[in-house]
Enzyme design. Structure first.
Site, mmCIF file in Angstrom:
data_model
loop_
_atom_site.group_PDB
_atom_site.id
_atom_site.type_symbol
_atom_site.label_atom_id
_atom_site.label_comp_id
_atom_site.label_asym_id
_atom_site.label_seq_id
_atom_site.Cartn_x
_atom_site.Cartn_y
_atom_site.Cartn_z
ATOM 1 N N LEU A 105 0.069 -2.770 -4.514
ATOM 2 C CA LEU A 105 0.591 -2.543 -3.168
ATOM 3 C C LEU A 105 -0.598 -2.268 -2.245
ATOM 4 C CD1 LEU A 105 3.479 0.038 -3.877
ATOM 5 C CD2 LEU A 105 3.566 -2.460 -4.066
ATOM 6 N N CYS A 106 -0.623 -2.898 -1.116
ATOM 7 C CA CYS A 106 -1.699 -2.655 -0.148
ATOM 8 C C CYS A 106 -1.618 -1.213 0.347
ATOM 9 C CB CYS A 106 -1.572 -3.591 1.038
ATOM 10 S SG CYS A 106 -2.590 -3.081 2.423
#
Lengths: 130, 128, 100
Positions: free
Chosen positions: A77-78
């Site tokens: 996940l960024c």
């Protein structure tokens, strides 16, 4: 062949996450390697372990965790997108002094550099989004 | 081994294709954040603006009244990140009644036919 | 090059933009709501037929079936692929452009 996959939409709202899942499943069956699955924009919401969909519906976050467990996928996940949307792992919880974390099994939070690296290292890059 | 490859300076031609208008959704804003990070990787970076993406570059944007971040100012700072190749599709500008004077930054305006050549030379596509 | 489109052509003009960029020898794959672009009798049939020969058109079967459509609803020159076919298209083409 090494595939990099970018997912830009959250679960349930948009078909993107389902399409990406089916694509990755087929790619693995065909003997390809998934270099990394990177979640950006609302896509980071795929990584919540707090979802409780109706029993007759698919459980999208669990489905990702299970596929990752089975095939050793790298689900990222960024961090910037995750912080905006309240997706938190233990490290983020401590760093930002939150009272809880909500990341599902086998997901990790990391920087956008992981996406660029996938673009450099993977043989093919494919995006699922709106 | 993969890190060694990175250190050995594998350079690929990245193209960021922007087709969405700013402010109504976050795509344009977060796409720009990807470009800023990408700049640190010393890759060959180009940006293309097509369809509603050209509105991202409209000059004089002021978001004070809608309480969102005016990220359009960042386009003017891209050269500090060594991101200097900005291309705008002529057909998209024409269709929207816009011309070079309406844009906030220096860009190269190309017809789709020429932009297509650039796409054919690119290696990694990120579409937003 | 492989191009994918995922929006109904009635919602967004990704198909016409894609066709400005798809070169001779390119493949175009319709997925998700874009499958409506390949049905018979729409205003987009002509664009597909005019480019047939230079460009190969594919549609993702599971997305078609999900929307109550099958081969009999399709305009001519569209090939139906499954997810494995989708993977093969990505693998066979050096680059993929996803027109979101």
């Amino acid at each position: 062949m090494k595939f990099g996959v970018l997912i830009n939409e959250g679960p349930y709202q948009h078909q993107a996450s389902d399409s990406a899942y089916k694509f990755i499943e087929a790619a693995i069956e065909e003997g390809h390697e998934i270099y990394r699955v990177f979640f950006y924009h609302d896509g980071v919401n795929n990584g919540t372990r707090l979802a409780t969909p109706p029993q007759d519906d698919r459980h999208i976050p669990n489905r990702w965790s299970e596929l990752a467990e089975k095939h050793d996928l790298d689900l990222v996940l960024c961090v910037a997108a995750a912080q905006r949307r309240g997706m938190v792992d233990e490290g983020e919880m401590e760093r930002n002094k939150k009272d809880a974390n909500n990341i599902a099994d086998k997901f990790r939070i990391s920087g956008l550099g992981q996406l660029i690296e996938a673009g450099i290292q993977a043989d093919r890059m494919i995006t699922f989004g709106d | 081994m993969e890190e060694q490859e990175l250190e050995s300076g594998k350079i690929r031609k990245f193209i960021y294709v922007n087709r969405k208008a700013p402010h109504g959704t976050i795509y344009a804003h977060e796409a720009l954040e990807v470009v800023l990070i990408a700049a640190a990787f010393e890759q060959d970076v180009s940006l293309a603006f097509i369809d509603d993406g050209v509105y991202q570059l409209k000059k004089g944007q002021n978001t004070d009244g809608i309480a969102t971040k005016n990220f359009s100012k960042t386009f003017g700072a891209l050269d500090m990140y060594d991101v200097e190749k900005l291309y705008v599709e002529k057909e998209s500008l024409d269709a929207r009644g816009l011309s070079e004077e309406d844009l906030s930054v220096d860009v190269e305006i190309l017809p789709a036919l020429d932009l297509k050549k650039l796409f054919n030379e690119s290696e990694v596509f990120f579409n937003f | 090059m492989l191009h994918t489109i995922n929006k109904s052509p009635f919602e967004k003009d990704s198909l016409s933009t894609c066709l400005r960029y798809a070169d001779k020898g390119a493949s175009v794959l319709f997925i998700e709501d874009a499958v409506y672009a390949c049905t018979k009798g729409t205003q987009f049939e002509k664009a597909i037929h005019d480019n047939h020969g230079d460009i190969k058109f594919y549609v993702l079967g599971p997305d078609l079936e999900a929307r109550g459509l099958d081969n009999s609803n399709l305009t001519t020159n569209i090939e139906i692929v499954d997810y494995k076919g989708f993977v093969k298209l990505v693998a066979d083409n050096e680059k993929t452009q996803n027109w979101l």
